[in-house]
Each structure stands twice: as structure tokens, then as C-alpha cells.
Enzyme design. Structure first.
Site, PDB file in Angstrom:
ATOM      1  N   TYR A  36     -26.006  -2.430  18.409  1.00  0.00           N
ATOM      2  CA  TYR A  36     -26.968  -1.354  18.164  1.00  0.00           C
ATOM      3  C   TYR A  36     -26.648  -0.643  16.854  1.00  0.00           C
ATOM      4  CZ  TYR A  36     -28.788   3.452  18.834  1.00  0.00           C
ATOM      5  OH  TYR A  36     -29.385   4.673  18.659  1.00  0.00           O
ATOM      6  N   ASP A  95     -21.106   0.315  27.849  1.00  0.00           N
ATOM      7  CA  ASP A  95     -22.330   1.109  27.746  1.00  0.00           C
ATOM      8  C   ASP A  95     -23.400   0.389  28.568  1.00  0.00           C
ATOM      9  OD1 ASP A  95     -24.774   2.241  26.982  1.00  0.00           O
ATOM     10  OD2 ASP A  95     -24.057   2.723  24.981  1.00  0.00           O
ATOM     11  N   LYS A 124     -33.380   4.948  29.221  1.00  0.00           N
ATOM     12  CA  LYS A 124     -33.993   3.620  29.248  1.00  0.00           C
ATOM     13  C   LYS A 124     -34.516   3.264  30.632  1.00  0.00           C
ATOM     14  CE  LYS A 124     -32.483   3.504  25.042  1.00  0.00           C
ATOM     15  NZ  LYS A 124     -33.381   3.773  23.894  1.00  0.00           N
ATOM     16  N   ILE A 184     -26.484   1.557  29.698  1.00  0.00           N
ATOM     17  CA  ILE A 184     -27.702   2.356  29.784  1.00  0.00           C
ATOM     18  C   ILE A 184     -28.948   1.517  30.072  1.00  0.00           C
ATOM     19  CG2 ILE A 184     -26.733   4.098  28.239  1.00  0.00           C
ATOM     20  CD1 ILE A 184     -28.659   3.123  26.081  1.00  0.00           C
TER      21      ILE A 184
END
Length: 468
Positions: free
Chosen positions: A145, A231, A272, A233
Site C-alpha cells: 500500500y 494489518d 473497508k 483491515i
């Protein structure tokens, strides 16, 4: 005399990334079906707008919650007054239950080990402050990202060392790549404090395999001072097999997990899975009491409002609603992803097979005039300005191979996505035609040159024979 601090004037924020530049170009000329039908369509924003109607329906059926009432009586003053930064117990319990539901209740989470933050951005930066000193490093698998260059590095001074993953194995993490990144950091005199992964992956749209997760847990176990941040999410966006496996599930399966439990940390957010990035709700989950205590203190710089916690504690506490939402949202994501993939295929474009996320990792290497990042940037500029689509180039995600792009599909209507595919298909057709014409021209030129050369050679041979 310096007027501003070095931090305020430095260029390490990452704002000059093509990822953010694409947003800026979109904002100058945003597509609107009525007001600006030839504008740029935003396909660089990973937002989930597919299930807002489910959320709005729940709010309509629960007006007291939205009106900050309990049993018909206003609790506005209670919520408006200062709240402890530990967060509302009812919300923390509802959040960990929701996280467990998303993971099929294969793992559970202790609400006393969760720290609330203003989104995942704040959660990841807070963990950097807790785990790493300025000038130390974290390893991240590529592509990753683009915002991590800002979130992890800008204010903390932490270095990112890439674990170079390639398309040869669908960008999965391998032990040689992991070891090579670690050795690269050591050559740069950087102390490696851990590995951070996104699972499911942003930008790949794929879930990590058990073997990859076990590799990472084994790697940090052998290094006594290293951490693993997962992570997660996008954990609720997994819409097809293979299913999502949380790193917490791997830890619970291991008999030797005692040595690493307090060095594995999970980041989560409702941005998300629930499509609520504007609510700024993130969380850190850790079994490390010292990390939880320190992160809780730091969270005072980015708290989740009491009003937001109250509303979401009621929503997430409605088990019938959340379980229906998880199932329906996954169905809608699967349908929309297939629509994007089908549209790309009609234009002669393929993508990495994905099973999660709000985007696809699209292969446009065949559209490059050369296998270089300069050619990738040139193609990206054409797609943004000529085609009118903002997509994220692989170079902004630190991909090692030019020609890959992240394309989002859940932040627009079906009609807008269809228009985007129509534009892209026309561009590819025109580009292919141009390439063929150029190739034909070059071929014709070569044949003409060859003919002239043969003619000259024949004439010379003829003259030589006459002279003899």
C-alpha cells in the site's frame, strides 16, 4: 534562523507518489454523470460503497441510536462530555465480537487487549512508535500500500526495507526473499525490528496462505527482538476461496506460540469491511500488556468520538444484522469483482486471480512499449489524461516489475464501472492498432531496404560478370 521544523519542511511524507498525484488529477476534473460526463473516473480509491443501503436501513429501524437516545431518553450530554481514552466497554466488546464473526469464530479477542485509534493509519503509526526506534527498519513484502511510506515512516523516522515478491509465484512471500531483505537491511546497517503484512493484501486482493504466515511466525521467533504486524483491515471482504486465515489462528494452532504471542500484533478498522472510513475507527490488538498500555496512552492523540462508539456499539451488537451484512456484502463484492474482471478480459487485459479486497491487480505489461518504469509512467499518464481513469501504477506500490496497476471497483456504481471498461477497451483497441501499424510500417521499411540492397547487390554482380 529556521522558521519551521525539519519535520514540517521535509519531503518524506510521500505526497509526491504517483498514487497521490493521481488523486490530485482526479480532483481537478472529477467525473460526474450529468455535470462532467467526460471527467476522470476515480478508480484509485479503495472504498466500499456497495452496502450503504444495509447500513441506512438499520439506522432507519433504530432511530433512537442515531438520535443518541437510550430507552427513549436523550444521552447527548453523557456522550458530549469527556470520555476516558480506554474507550467505551460496550463498543470494545461489540468490536471484538464482530472481528471474531468475520474470522468464522475460529479465534476470539479479549476486549482488554484492544486499543482504539482514529483509523488504521493511526494504528500502524502508533505501533511503529511502540516497537521501533528512529532509524530502525521494518520489512514489507512488495507490492505494498503506497500510504505506508507516509503512515510508517514520516513522523516516526522508521525505514522500510522491501521483501521483493514477483509474479512468478503470484507475488507470494518466499523464504529466500525474506532472508534477502533481512540481509539487505543489515548491509545498510539497519536493525530490523519486524515484518508488516496486509492480509488480505492491498494491492493484490489476495489472502495469505498458511505456509506464508507460518514462515513469518517462524522467522520472528528465531529473532528474539522482532515483531510481526498483520494489518487485517480487509478481512471481511474475502468473497471466494481460499478463505481468510488470520495470524491469530496460526498462533492458536501452534504448541510453541508462547515465545511469540507478545510479539504479534493485529491492526483492524471498520473503513473497508463496513465501508465507514469517515468514521475513523481503527484498532490495535496485542497480547503484549506493555504495548497495549503504551498504545492506549498514545491514542489520546487520535481518539474515536464517544458518539461514534455509541452508535457502532449498538449496530455491531445487533448480531442478526451483522451476520446478514457480512454475507450480503461478500456477495456484492464478488459480483462487482467479476464485473471488473469480465470488462478487462473483453479489452484483452488480464489480472491476478483475487479473492478479497476492493480492487484487482491488473496486468498491462503487454501495453508497455518497453519493459521499464518510464514506460509504465507513460502508460499511466495516458490512462489518466486520455482515457479518463485514475488507477494506481505498480511503481507507487513499489512493485519490482513494471506494467502492473491497482484498479478499484467498489467505490462507484455499476453504470460508472461499465463506462470505465468501455473507455479502457477503446483505448486498448486503439493502442493495439497503433502498435500493429508501427510494426507493419517498420516491417515494410525493412523489406524496402532489403529489396534495394538486393537490387544493388545484383546490379553489382551483373557488372562484375560483364567486366570479366
Amino acid at each position: 534562523m529556521r522558521l519551521l521544523s525539519t519535520k514540517a519542511t521535509c519531503n518524506s511524507h510521500g505526497q509526491d507518489s504517483l498514487y497521490f498525484q493521481g488523486w490530485q488529477e482526479y480532483e481537478k476534473n472529477p467525473y460526474d454523470e450529468v455535470r462532467n460526463p467526460k471527467g476522470i473516473i476515480q478508480m484509485g480509491l479503495a472504498e466500499n460503497q456497495l452496502s450503504f443501503d444495509l447500513l441506512e436501513s438499520w439506522l432507519a429501524k433504530n432511530p433512537d441510536v442515531a438520535g443518541f437516545k437510550r430507552d427513549g431518553k436523550s444521552i447527548f450530554r453523557e456522550l458530549a462530555l469527556f470520555q476516558d481514552y480506554h474507550g467505551l466497554p460496550s463498543f470494545k466488546q461489540a468490536l471484538v465480537d464482530f472481528m471474531a464473526d468475520i474470522r468464522g469464530n475460529k479465534v476470539t479477542f479479549n476486549p482488554n487487549h484492544i486499543v482504539l485509534t482514529a483509523g488504521a493509519t493511526s494504528a500502524n503509526e502508533t505501533l511503529m512508535f511502540c516497537l521501533v526506534e528512529q532509524g530502525e527498519a521494518f520489512l514489507l513484502p512488495t507490492p505494498y500500500y503506497p500510504g505506508f511510506d507516509r503512515d510508517l515512516k514520516w513522523r516516526t523516522g522508521v525505514e522500510i526495507v522491501p521483501i521483493q515478491c514477483t509474479s512468478s509465484n503470484n507475488f507470494q512471500i518466499t523464504e529466500p526473499a525474506l532472508r534477502q531483505a533481512y540481509e539487505e537491511a543489515r548491509k545498510r546497517n539497519l536493525r530490523v525490528k519486524g515484518v508488516l503484512v496486509t492480509n488480505p493484501s492491498n494491492p493484490l486482493g489476495t489472502t495469505m496462505s498458511r505456509s506464508e504466515l507460518k514462515l513469518l511466525v517462524d522467522f520472528i521467533k528465531e529473532q528474539n527482538d522482532m515483531h510481526l504486524i498483520s494489518d487485517e483491515i480487509y478481512s471481511g471482504t474475502v468473497f471466494s476461496s481460499p478463505g481468510f486465515v488470520s495470524v491469530m489462528e496460526i498462533l492458536r494452532e501452534r504448541n510453541d506460540a508462547d515465545g511469540v504471542w507478545n510479539r504479534v500484533h493485529v491492526v483492524y478498522s471498520l473503513s473497508k469491511d463496513l465501508g465507514l472510513p469517515g468514521f475513523r475507527v481503527g484498532a490495535i490488538y496485542s497480547e503484549n500488556d506493555t504495548v497495549v498500555a503504551a498504545a492506549t496512552k498514545m491514542s489520546s492523540f487520535g481518539l474515536v468520538s464517544s458518539q461514534t462508539q455509541y452508535l457502532l456499539s449498538a449496530m455491531l451488537g445487533d448480531k442478526k444484522f451483522t451476520r446478514n451484512y457480512i454475507v450480503e456484502n461478500r456477495k456484492r463484492l464478488r459480483r462487482r469483482q467479476r464485473m471488473l474482471v469480465s470488462g478487462l478480459q473483453k479489452g484483452g487485459i488480464s489480472c491476478l486471480e483475487s479473492n478479497a479486497g476492493l480492487f484487482c491487480w491488473v496486468d498491462m505489461r503487454h501495453l508497455l512499449h518497453s519493459n521499464t518504469f518510464e514506460a509504465e509512467m507513460e502508460l499511466w499518464m495516458k490512462i489518466v489524461h486520455q482515457v479518463g481513469l485514475n488507477i494506481s501504477p505498480g511503481s507507487s506500490c513499489h512493485c519490482a516489475e513494471p506494467g502492473w496497476f491497482r484498479v478499484c471497483f467498489a467505490n462507484m456504481s455499476e453504470e460508472t464501472l461499465a463506462l470505465a471498461m468501455k473507455r479502457l477497451k477503446a483505448f486498448v483497441a486503439e493502442s493495439t492498432c497503433t502498435q500493429r501499424s508501427a510494426a507493419l510500417f517498420n516491417g515494410t521499411s525493412k523489406r524496402k531496404s532489403l529489396t534495394k540492397w538486393v537490387f544493388r547487390l545484383s546490379s553489382r554482380d551483373h557488372r562484375e560478370q560483364e567486366e570479366r
